[in-house]
Write a protein that holds these residues in place. Structure first.
Motif, PDB file in Angstrom:
ATOM      1  N   GLY A 178     -69.798 -26.392  31.525  1.00  0.00           N
ATOM      2  CA  GLY A 178     -70.963 -26.972  30.866  1.00  0.00           C
ATOM      3  C   GLY A 178     -72.219 -26.135  30.981  1.00  0.00           C
ATOM      4  O   GLY A 178     -73.265 -26.519  30.466  1.00  0.00           O
ATOM      5  N   GLY A 207     -75.028 -32.186  33.134  1.00  0.00           N
ATOM      6  CA  GLY A 207     -75.816 -32.459  31.930  1.00  0.00           C
ATOM      7  C   GLY A 207     -76.838 -33.560  32.143  1.00  0.00           C
ATOM      8  O   GLY A 207     -77.248 -34.230  31.195  1.00  0.00           O
ATOM      9  N   ARG A 265     -70.986 -35.283  32.514  1.00  0.00           N
ATOM     10  CA  ARG A 265     -69.707 -34.575  32.401  1.00  0.00           C
ATOM     11  C   ARG A 265     -68.889 -34.770  33.698  1.00  0.00           C
ATOM     12  O   ARG A 265     -68.532 -33.795  34.375  1.00  0.00           O
ATOM     13  CB  ARG A 265     -69.952 -33.087  32.112  1.00  0.00           C
ATOM     14  CG  ARG A 265     -70.663 -32.857  30.763  1.00  0.00           C
ATOM     15  CD  ARG A 265     -70.841 -31.385  30.433  1.00  0.00           C
ATOM     16  NE  ARG A 265     -69.561 -30.744  30.205  1.00  0.00           N
ATOM     17  CZ  ARG A 265     -68.921 -30.002  31.082  1.00  0.00           C
ATOM     18  NH1 ARG A 265     -69.427 -29.786  32.278  1.00  0.00           N
ATOM     19  NH2 ARG A 265     -67.755 -29.469  30.802  1.00  0.00           N
TER      20      ARG A 265
END
Lengths: 199, 199
Positions: free
Chosen positions: B60, B107, B122
């Protein structure tokens, strides 16, 4: 340090005034996770400023047309011109709501170290504005720093021989809301020499 | 206050983090008088970030490819994952040069007031990364604020039943270069409870 495009954006943002490396990084990462429509709005604003903003042919201020809003405004007194260094200074004076005359933006100040002499400034257009005898006062409102003082001195010497033209400067003195104790010596000295009779 | 496009740019700049109305105005006026090629470079950097920067499918983090540079780097230890809130936190940990493992970017952090629950983070992709038993330690490095603490607590409860997985947190304590006198009570309290034996 970062993936190429992110680092490039950080570098470019870091070149803007008042944005250090930390802020540049913070803004860049914010842009990464920003709503794309918000980012597009910023991009459009940038492009429009680039495409649409011109400089007033008369005074040199930012303008959306041939003349800026102030030069085009017939209610403003055309007999007084306030001379400033940059368009942002026009905005600063406008915020005071004290001044109802016109402006003239020099586009900088005399600074030999940066290679800026009088001929780089918009002084010739200023003299042209004095030709028709409408103007009776020039207020010199350059920045109160070395370059601004040099520019003011130059303008005073240049303009003082003009018949029927008063040349004035903004008052120097203590900033309102400040503390006498914390005023620097030069400011305090100016406040003394510029003291006004109130009794 | 200003000609339309200039005011629009000031408004858009003022929405960026850490840029107040004064800075926005200063930057906008700087952009007006900036060399057009410099402004174009900023515009290109913005557009490239928009077009080219993706997020790593594994962790991510920001990435120029399917995987970020760290996930693609075979020299990094895959048995330790440092869990952070945002890509900028990856950058902050990388600057320490203390950590040679991998990352996982959530995130964000759990924040009921902003409508962010665990399902918005996430976390599922993190659990998936634990499936093949390569990972032996999860270091939770969320921000030391309320949302970060809530997220850390959630993750600890979720992960502590995993066999053979150590779950650790960054040490709380006095910041280096700080002053004991100016430390807030919670930080000083944590520094006490986390004191280490040195004698």
């Amino acid at each position: 340090m970062y993936e190429g495009p992110v680092q490039d954006l950080i570098d470019e943002l870091g070149r803007l005034p008042g944005i250090g490396p930390k802020s540049a990084q913070r803004i860049a990462f914010h842009m990464l996770t920003m709503d794309p429509t918000d980012l597009t709005r910023l991009q459009v604003a940038l492009q429009r400023v680039k495409d649409e903003v011109k400089f007033c042919e008369l005074c040199g201020n930012v303008a959306a047309d041939v003349l800026c809003r102030i030069c085009a405004d017939l209610r403003r007194d055309p007999s007084v011109i306030c001379v400033v260094e940059e368009p942002k200074d026009v905005a600063a004076v406008e915020r005071t709501r004290e001044f109802r005359g016109k402006y003239h933006v020099l586009g900088g100040a005399i600074s030999p170290i940066d290679g800026v002499g009088p001929e780089q400034l918009r002084i010739a257009p200023l003299l042209k504005r004095l030709a028709d005898d409408v103007v009776t006062e020039i207020i010199i409102a350059t920045d109160p720093n070395m370059e601004g003082e040099a520019t003011a001195t130059y303008l005073i010497r240049l303009l003082r021989s003009f018949p029927g033209l008063a040349v004035t400067r903004l008052a120097s003195g203590l900033p309102v809301g400040g503390d006498l104790e914390y005023a620097d010596e030069i400011t305090l000295g100016r406040a003394f020499s510029g003291r006004t009779n109130v009794g």
